[in-house]
Scaffold this motif. Structure first.
Motif, PDB file in Angstrom:
ATOM      1  N   UNK A  76      -7.507  -5.213  48.141  1.00 54.70           N
ATOM      2  CA  UNK A  76      -8.471  -6.079  48.831  1.00 54.70           C
ATOM      3  C   UNK A  76      -7.732  -7.100  49.720  1.00 54.70           C
ATOM      4  N   UNK A  77      -6.686  -7.700  49.156  1.00 53.44           N
ATOM      5  CA  UNK A  77      -5.941  -8.713  49.927  1.00 53.44           C
ATOM      6  C   UNK A  77      -5.318  -8.090  51.177  1.00 53.44           C
TER       7      UNK A  77
ATOM      8  N   UNK B 213      -4.535   4.271  39.145  1.00 54.59           N
ATOM      9  CA  UNK B 213      -4.886   4.211  40.571  1.00 54.59           C
ATOM     10  C   UNK B 213      -6.380   4.481  40.762  1.00 54.59           C
ATOM     11  N   UNK B 214      -6.875   5.464  40.011  1.00 53.62           N
ATOM     12  CA  UNK B 214      -8.306   5.811  40.090  1.00 53.62           C
ATOM     13  C   UNK B 214      -9.173   4.610  39.684  1.00 53.62           C
ATOM     14  N   UNK B 215      -8.808   3.989  38.567  1.00 57.09           N
ATOM     15  CA  UNK B 215      -9.599   2.836  38.079  1.00 57.09           C
ATOM     16  C   UNK B 215      -9.478   1.632  39.024  1.00 57.09           C
ATOM     17  N   UNK B 216      -8.289   1.443  39.580  1.00 54.37           N
ATOM     18  CA  UNK B 216      -8.107   0.332  40.528  1.00 54.37           C
ATOM     19  C   UNK B 216      -8.990   0.553  41.758  1.00 54.37           C
ATOM     20  N   UNK B 217      -9.083   1.795  42.204  1.00 53.83           N
ATOM     21  CA  UNK B 217      -9.927   2.112  43.370  1.00 53.83           C
ATOM     22  C   UNK B 217     -11.392   1.794  43.057  1.00 53.83           C
TER      23      UNK B 217
ATOM     24  N   UNK C 151     -17.622  -3.604  48.211  1.00 56.28           N
ATOM     25  CA  UNK C 151     -18.190  -2.360  48.750  1.00 56.28           C
ATOM     26  C   UNK C 151     -18.180  -2.308  50.274  1.00 56.28           C
ATOM     27  N   UNK C 152     -17.978  -3.470  50.906  1.00 54.12           N
ATOM     28  CA  UNK C 152     -17.956  -3.511  52.378  1.00 54.12           C
ATOM     29  C   UNK C 152     -16.642  -2.978  52.954  1.00 54.12           C
TER      30      UNK C 152
END
Ligand code: ACO
Length: 333
Positions: A189-190, A224-228, A236-237
């Protein structure tokens, strides 16, 4: 106009004070004079004045217009010691220890930023990344709403159509050795926000793995899947997708085969690596094999900007990172 030129222009539009704690280091001295002459920022060199000016003479660099502050002679030293003691007394710091620590140029410079005597700091031509990050994490801390400090590289790959005509952001290549899934989501996100705000890009964020959309199974892929999933729930944007292999992230043809329908696959311009070993190795591979320019590591998530240099940096690299830091400082509300 290339990205660095845009960043230089932005830096000049609202000059910020950037402190350079490695004030008697030669590349830093050369950079400080040029930064001042070009109007990119107001640089402040930290160290013994006589020593720095003599070094400037030896390098044929005129430092008469560059501010130099010697912590030992600074009228603000007591103020910084007291403030540092107050910040760290619950971590076992005594006033005596605080005095010793704050006289260290890196801590002195970080206190300048903390108490608004400077807008940002750049260091690392001599010190390691950890040396810079520790005072930053202890004193500056994270920006409101940000859980983790991380870093990114701006990669400019010549003659490439990947990313935005060869322009990509790689994260995290310098700070978090083993991010957990929450931290990995925060890094994604960052970096998307940085891509928008600092680089004027439309971020397409690939969460990298050795698996694409379930092609392999392992606990590190699960991370990685869970982080995504978490990043998508939080924002969600933003276009963040994973898990994706590198080829599926940047090559349209492979993406069509391995991740059809993805908004990111084949078009990624922000690559988020699963851990620091992958990220650090990854950026250096691209830098060396593809002759890419790697600008950074640039830190993100601090309440005020402090940035690191590679110890192999040139004066020009220092100038670029100072300009980037100045623009980050402009974005601090
Ligand atoms: N974000 C926010 N806060 C953090 C983070 C983070 N990523 N990491 C640590 N902290 C906080 C801790 O909670 C702690 O806060 P507190 O003292 O107020 O309680 C403080 O920062 C210090 O934490 P420590 O765990 O004591 O610090 P540590 O010794 O683990 O060092 C560091 C943290 C320096 C970031 C470490 O993780 C590190 O060395 N990372 C790798 C850096 C590196 O060597 N990179 C190499 C590549 S550089 C290149 O090639 C360009």
């Amino acid at each position: 106009m290339n990205l660095m030129q845009k960043i230089w222009d932005a830096a000049k539009s609202d000059k910020k004070k950037i402190v350079l704690p490695e004030g008697n280091e030669e590349r830093t001295i050369v950079a400080a004079e040029k930064i001042n002459r070009l109007g990119l920022a107001h640089p402040i060199l930290i160290g013994n004045k006589e020593e720095i000016i003599n070094k400037g003479h030896a390098l044929d660099v005129d430092l008469s217009q560059v501010e130099i502050i010697d912590p030992a002679e600074s009228e603000n030293l007591e103020k910084y010691i007291t403030a540092f003691y107050e910040l760290r007394k619950n971590k076992g710091i005594t006033l005596e220890k605080a005095e010793k620590i704050v006289k260290d140029p890196l801590y002195f410079a970080t206190m300048m930023v903390k108490l608004d005597d400077a807008d940002g700091m750049v260091s690392g031509a001599v010190h390691t990344t950890g040396d810079l990050l520790r005072p930053g994490l202890q004193i500056i801390k994270t920006a409101p709403g940000v859980s983790v400090v991380s870093s990114f590289f701006i990669m400019e790959v010549p003659n490439s159509s990947y990313g935005e005509d060869g322009l990509l952001l790689f994260a995290d290549c310098a700070v978090n050795p083993m991010p957990n899934e929450d931290q990995l989501a925060a890094i994604a996100i960052a970096t998307a926000e940085t891509a928008k705000r600092l680089c004027n890009m439309d971020p397409k964020v690939a969460m990298l793995s050795f698996s694409t959309k379930g092609s392999a199974d392992h606990e590190v892929v699960d991370k990685v899947r869970n982080a995504t999933k978490k990043a998508n729930e939080l924002r969600p944007d933003l276009d963040i997708d994973g898990e994706l292999q590198l080829d599926a992230s940047i090559v349209e043809k492979v993406a069509n085969q391995k991740a059809p329908g993805s908004k990111v696959a084949g078009k990624a311009n922000v690559l988020v690596f699963p851990d620091l070993q992958a990220g650090n190795i990854g950026y250096k591979l691209v830098q060396r094999f593809a002759n890419a320019k790697a600008i950074g590591p640039v830190c993100q998530g601090f309440a005020k900007p402090i940035n690191d240099l590679s110890r192999g940096c040139s004066s020009d690299d220092i100038i670029d990172v100072v300009a980037l830091t100045a623009v980050q400082a402009q974005n601090i509300k």
